[in-house]
Design an enzyme around this catalytic site. Structure first.
Site, PDB file in Angstrom:
ATOM      1  N   SER A  11       0.803  -1.225   0.000  1.00  0.00           N
ATOM      2  CA  SER A  11       0.000   0.000   0.000  1.00  0.00           C
ATOM      3  C   SER A  11       0.839   1.280   0.000  1.00  0.00           C
ATOM      4  CB  SER A  11      -0.938  -0.070   1.195  1.00  0.00           C
ATOM      5  OG  SER A  11      -1.790   1.012   1.252  1.00  0.00           O
ATOM      6  N   ASP A  52      -1.605   1.356  -3.581  1.00  0.00           N
ATOM      7  CA  ASP A  52      -2.360   0.252  -4.188  1.00  0.00           C
ATOM      8  C   ASP A  52      -3.773   0.690  -4.567  1.00  0.00           C
ATOM      9  OD1 ASP A  52      -3.151   0.442  -1.551  1.00  0.00           O
ATOM     10  OD2 ASP A  52      -3.505  -1.704  -1.313  1.00  0.00           O
ATOM     11  N   GLU A 101     -12.643   5.795   6.571  1.00  0.00           N
ATOM     12  CA  GLU A 101     -11.634   6.225   7.519  1.00  0.00           C
ATOM     13  C   GLU A 101     -11.190   7.614   7.083  1.00  0.00           C
ATOM     14  OE1 GLU A 101      -9.300   2.508   9.287  1.00  0.00           O
ATOM     15  OE2 GLU A 101      -8.811   2.836   7.199  1.00  0.00           O
ATOM     16  N   PRO A 150      -1.825   1.324  19.514  1.00  0.00           N
ATOM     17  CA  PRO A 150      -0.671   0.725  18.847  1.00  0.00           C
ATOM     18  C   PRO A 150      -0.982   0.577  17.355  1.00  0.00           C
ATOM     19  CG  PRO A 150      -1.950  -0.969  19.966  1.00  0.00           C
ATOM     20  CD  PRO A 150      -2.626   0.337  20.272  1.00  0.00           C
ATOM     21  N   GLY A 168      -1.193  -1.065  13.727  1.00  0.00           N
ATOM     22  CA  GLY A 168      -1.348  -2.441  13.269  1.00  0.00           C
ATOM     23  C   GLY A 168      -0.417  -2.747  12.105  1.00  0.00           C
ATOM     24  N   THR A 169       0.277  -1.738  11.596  1.00  0.00           N
ATOM     25  CA  THR A 169       1.105  -1.955  10.410  1.00  0.00           C
ATOM     26  C   THR A 169       2.565  -1.588  10.611  1.00  0.00           C
ATOM     27  OG1 THR A 169       0.727   0.272   9.575  1.00  0.00           O
ATOM     28  CG2 THR A 169      -0.841  -1.400   8.887  1.00  0.00           C
TER      29      THR A 169
END
Ligand code: 16G
Ligand code: MG
Length: 556
Positions: free
Chosen positions: A82, A302, A396, A522, A524-525
């Site tokens: 991405s 992406d 989002e 936190p 996630g990526t």
């Protein structure tokens, strides 16, 4: 007398058809790098490309098993990282309806990716098979796609090796945007059924979108140019292809940042993430002849996210920049669709789904109009929450989102008998929007067309759209910590439950500022913790954001 097999017997019967020999041999060519821990998170497995080979091979194995579990339905595998830098890569799995992999499989993906030897790999596969009672002898079908990263070629080969070891039927979709791959997965699985989503081909995708778009803008007069920053990624060739299906009078695209072969160019100083995070034009745009009032948008690497923006003054002045992010797209879409539903005279509930990152003023604006729910970050959460509405608009703030029309809503729109020509027109528009919007996942191209349709039908420029509400000043900071797993959240990531006492300190600090809000979660990526802060007064923003970041760093 019927003798029921014990669970051990059942387990061994289940795993009997597993081609252990083939997997062992193939796995030797894809050894797991030592000392690295992989995790299947919000975006699948994502890290530096040069350590991903074993993971891709193993995801190939799992993809085949997922398909076998679902009676041979086609599963998707997308190789992309991405908006991450070019040297990263990743792989994620797409379930048959084009949605994200069922969450209960994620820990198994993590475990299998981390197996340190061939024996452990086989054991972890056997565990997956027995846990989900998979018929290993069933057929498997897997389609894969990949973005423009130079590392994709080798990683795809690893996937193919995994799929071949399992004897899966393999469909190579080639270079694809992530949402195109989701589309193809759904089309393959619905082909020939009453719910057929579309032709499972590239042409099918472009035709579906372009025909719906042309229907929606026909007769609305010529459009004005739209400048698109393609992040030097896979969105560039896809956008170019789309323009072949739509006459220029309907869609006048000026595509920038389309260098998919230039080393290091991907997402570098451009793309949706850069624009949203830095709240500025892509680097070098001041030399690209962009003028006040021009409509512009940026895809990510992406092409599953899009944000819009425009200038209200000279390109060289930072304060000229106005961002129209995912929240603004959600408000535009929710308003427009609500209006159409009302005009059409159909009884459908439209709701919005956001995350904690949604600007406070967007939530306020939407809540005055429609039901709004908040979920944790990550498309899988928003998507599922949006399915609860007849029409679920989810976005989002970073520009990832779409609109879902429930099967009953689609039926109601199709079968309604209009009470007036205006109602008839609204129903036709809703019908075309169902086709225009990629309902499998957020899609930069489809969302871009949706925005264009709405602006055209309202005769709006970016300024009118921007006028819905004023964003509260906001900032996202990254804090590097020793162990991000100790940061645990509740209430859709809006509050920390651990480390103990930290939330109380954040609350105390936030309380000192007017109309302020902040939260910590936190990532996630990435290996970090993110801090979000917003304040009523721009002058107080940095103090709050830095203050919360310091509290996080001190708690480490
Ligand atoms: C992933 C998510 C995206 C989310 C982002 C947050 C999907 C397909 N993508 O890219 O929705 O906004 O992660 O990243 O779910 P973070 O956890 O690093 O803040
Ligand atoms: Mg993306």
């Amino acid at each position: 007398m019927v003798i029921l097999p014990t669970s051990i017997e059942t387990a061994s019967a289940l795993t009997q058809g597993l081609p252990v020999q083939l997997i062992n041999e193939a796995s030797k060519a894809h050894p797991k790098p030592e000392g690295i821990k992989f995790a299947y998170g919000t975006a699948g497995l994502r890290t530096k490309a040069n350590i991903l080979d074993s993971t891709c091979f193993r995801i190939g194995l799992i993809g085949a098993l997922r398909s076998k579990k679902l009676g041979g339905k086609t599963i998707g595998l997308m190789v992309t990282a991405s908006h991450n830098p070019e040297e990263d890569n990743g792989v994620k799995m797409v379930d048959p309806r084009g949605e994200m992999l069922e969450a209960s499989w994620e820990p198994h993906c993590t475990e299998i990716a981390n197996a340190t030897s061939e024996e452990e790999l086989i054991r972890s596969l056997q565990k997956l098979i027995t846990t989900f009672k998979i018929d290993v002898n069933a057929d498997a079908s897997v389609i894969f796609g990949y973005d423009t990263r130079p590392s994709c070629k080798e990683l795809v080969q690893a996937i193919v090796d995994g799929l071949s070891a399992m004897g899966a039927h393999i469909i190579d979709a080639g270079l694809k945007t992530t949402p195109q791959l989701h589309y193809l997965v759904k089309c393959h699985n619905t082909k020939g059924t009453p719910d057929a989503y579309g032709e499972p081909t590239d042409e099918g995708y472009y035709k579906k979108l372009s025909e719906a778009y042309i229907k929606l803008v026909a007769g609305k007069g010529p459009g004005t140019p739209l400048t698109v920053d393609c992040a030097n990624g896979v969105g560039a060739p896809a956008l170019l292809e789309l323009t072949k299906y739509i006459p220029k009078e309907h869609l006048d695209i000026r595509a920038l940042r389309t260098s998919t072969n230039a080393s290091g160019a991907l997402n570098n100083g451009c793309g949706a993430d850069y624009v949203k995070t830095n709240q500025c034009l892509p680097a070098g745009y001041d030399k690209e002849d962009v003028k006040a009032g021009d409509r512009m948008c940026s895809f990510d690497g992406d092409a599953d996210r899009v944000v819009f923006y425009y200038l209200k003054g000279p390109a060289t002045a930072k304060e000229s920049f106005r961002l129209l992010d995912g929240d603004k797209i959600a408000s535009l879409a929710a308003d427009h669709l609500s209006e159409l539903v009302k005009k059409a005279g159909v009884e459908l509930e439209l709701g919005c789904v956001q995350t904690a990152y949604a600007n406070g003023n967007s939530t306020k604006y939407l809540k005055q109009r429609v039901p709004v729910t908040c979920t944790p970050t990550g498309v899988k959460y928003l998507h599922h929450a949006a399915e609860k509405f007849d029409i679920g608009v989810y976005f989002e703030a970073n520009g990832h989102g779409t609109v879902l029309f429930s099967p009953s809503a689609q039926k109601a729109i199709k079968e309604a008998s209009p009470s007036s020509p205006a109602a008839q027109d609204a129903l036709e528009q809703l019908g075309a929007l169902i086709d225009l919007i990629n309902q499998t996942v957020g899609d930069a191209i489809s969302d871009m067309l949706l925005v264009e349709v709405i602006l055209r039908s309202r005769q709006w420029g970016p300024t009118e759209w921007d006028g819905a509400y004023e964003d509260l000043p906001n900032k996202i900071l990254k804090v590097n910590v020793k162990d991000r797993s100790i940061f645990k959240t509740e209430d859709a990531e809006r509050r920390l439950v651990s480390p103990e006492g930290l939330q109380a300190k954040i609350d105390e600090l936030v309380g000192k500022y007017k109309d302020a809000r902040a939260f910590v979660r936190p990532s996630g990526t990435e290996d970090c913790v993110r801090v979000y802060a917003e304040t009523g007064l721009a002058s107080e923003l940095s103090a709050l954001a830095n203050g919360v970041a310091k509290l996080v760093a001190d708690s480490d």
